[in-house]
Design a protein around this motif. Structure first.
Motif, PDB file in Angstrom:
ATOM      1  N   GLY A  24     -80.043  24.606 148.163  1.00 32.35           N
ATOM      2  CA  GLY A  24     -79.144  25.632 147.520  1.00 32.35           C
ATOM      3  C   GLY A  24     -79.938  26.730 146.494  1.00 32.35           C
ATOM      4  O   GLY A  24     -79.286  27.635 146.051  1.00 32.35           O
ATOM      5  N   TRP A  26     -81.354  30.362 146.170  1.00 31.26           N
ATOM      6  CA  TRP A  26     -80.777  31.727 146.158  1.00 31.26           C
ATOM      7  C   TRP A  26     -81.576  32.683 146.735  1.00 31.26           C
ATOM      8  O   TRP A  26     -82.481  33.462 146.097  1.00 31.26           O
ATOM      9  CB  TRP A  26     -80.464  32.318 144.919  1.00 31.26           C
ATOM     10  CG  TRP A  26     -79.090  33.368 144.764  1.00 31.26           C
ATOM     11  CD1 TRP A  26     -78.175  33.749 145.727  1.00 31.26           C
ATOM     12  CD2 TRP A  26     -79.100  34.547 143.960  1.00 31.26           C
ATOM     13  NE1 TRP A  26     -77.596  34.650 145.492  1.00 31.26           N
ATOM     14  CE2 TRP A  26     -78.141  35.425 144.348  1.00 31.26           C
ATOM     15  CE3 TRP A  26     -79.925  34.708 142.884  1.00 31.26           C
ATOM     16  CZ2 TRP A  26     -77.832  36.339 143.578  1.00 31.26           C
ATOM     17  CZ3 TRP A  26     -79.654  35.669 141.958  1.00 31.26           C
ATOM     18  CH2 TRP A  26     -78.651  36.697 142.377  1.00 31.26           C
ATOM     19  N   ALA A  41     -82.433  31.831 140.555  1.00 26.49           N
ATOM     20  CA  ALA A  41     -81.241  30.915 140.242  1.00 26.49           C
ATOM     21  C   ALA A  41     -80.339  31.702 139.326  1.00 26.49           C
ATOM     22  O   ALA A  41     -80.956  32.405 138.602  1.00 26.49           O
ATOM     23  CB  ALA A  41     -81.917  29.672 139.953  1.00 26.49           C
ATOM     24  N   THR A  43     -78.655  29.736 137.218  1.00 27.77           N
ATOM     25  CA  THR A  43     -78.417  29.141 135.771  1.00 27.77           C
ATOM     26  C   THR A  43     -79.889  28.319 135.873  1.00 27.77           C
ATOM     27  O   THR A  43     -80.628  27.959 136.957  1.00 27.77           O
ATOM     28  CB  THR A  43     -77.573  28.143 135.626  1.00 27.77           C
ATOM     29  OG1 THR A  43     -77.715  27.368 136.578  1.00 27.77           O
ATOM     30  CG2 THR A  43     -76.048  29.025 135.895  1.00 27.77           C
ATOM     31  N   ASN A  45     -79.995  25.063 135.063  1.00 28.58           N
ATOM     32  CA  ASN A  45     -79.790  23.735 135.672  1.00 28.58           C
ATOM     33  C   ASN A  45     -79.677  24.058 137.190  1.00 28.58           C
ATOM     34  O   ASN A  45     -80.289  22.961 137.910  1.00 28.58           O
ATOM     35  CB  ASN A  45     -78.282  23.361 135.184  1.00 28.58           C
ATOM     36  CG  ASN A  45     -78.221  22.840 133.937  1.00 28.58           C
ATOM     37  OD1 ASN A  45     -79.238  22.631 133.340  1.00 28.58           O
ATOM     38  ND2 ASN A  45     -77.102  22.918 133.284  1.00 28.58           N
ATOM     39  N   GLU A  46     -79.320  25.202 137.662  1.00 30.95           N
ATOM     40  CA  GLU A  46     -79.468  25.329 139.274  1.00 30.95           C
ATOM     41  C   GLU A  46     -80.808  25.490 139.565  1.00 30.95           C
ATOM     42  O   GLU A  46     -81.445  24.693 140.542  1.00 30.95           O
ATOM     43  CB  GLU A  46     -78.721  26.703 139.524  1.00 30.95           C
ATOM     44  CG  GLU A  46     -78.826  26.813 140.750  1.00 30.95           C
ATOM     45  CD  GLU A  46     -77.905  28.343 141.277  1.00 30.95           C
ATOM     46  OE1 GLU A  46     -78.895  29.156 141.705  1.00 30.95           O
ATOM     47  OE2 GLU A  46     -76.927  28.345 141.084  1.00 30.95           O
TER      48      GLU A  46
END
Length: 77
Positions: A24, A26, A41, A43, A45-46
């Motif tokens: 995932g 980016w 990212a 965030t 957390n991401e």
């Protein structure tokens, strides 16, 4: 592009690029001569979730925070 050359010749980097995308990330990109990869990212957390996937691939990984520079985007008339 030089990225295409590195990814075609250095399979471990190509695998990590695919792993980043699958996790995932980016828009992962090569840095410098292709010895490292980076991604952005939305965030923390991401970013940590992507980092956990990459760490499981036996790759060194760091989560860094960008500095706020107060950039202003001017609108055209």
């Amino acid at each position: 592009a030089s990225e295409d050359v590195v990814l075609a010749q250095v399979l471990s980097v190509a695998r990590l690029m695919k792993s980043l995308t699958a996790a995932g990330a980016w828009g992962p990109l090569l840095s410098g001569s292709g010895s490292s990869l980076f991604t952005l990212a939305r965030t923390e957390n991401e970013a940590r979730a992507v980092a956990a996937v990459i760490a499981a691939c036996d790759a060194g990984v760091r989560v860094m925070r960008t500095r706020e520079r107060g950039v202003t985007v001017a609108r055209g008339a």
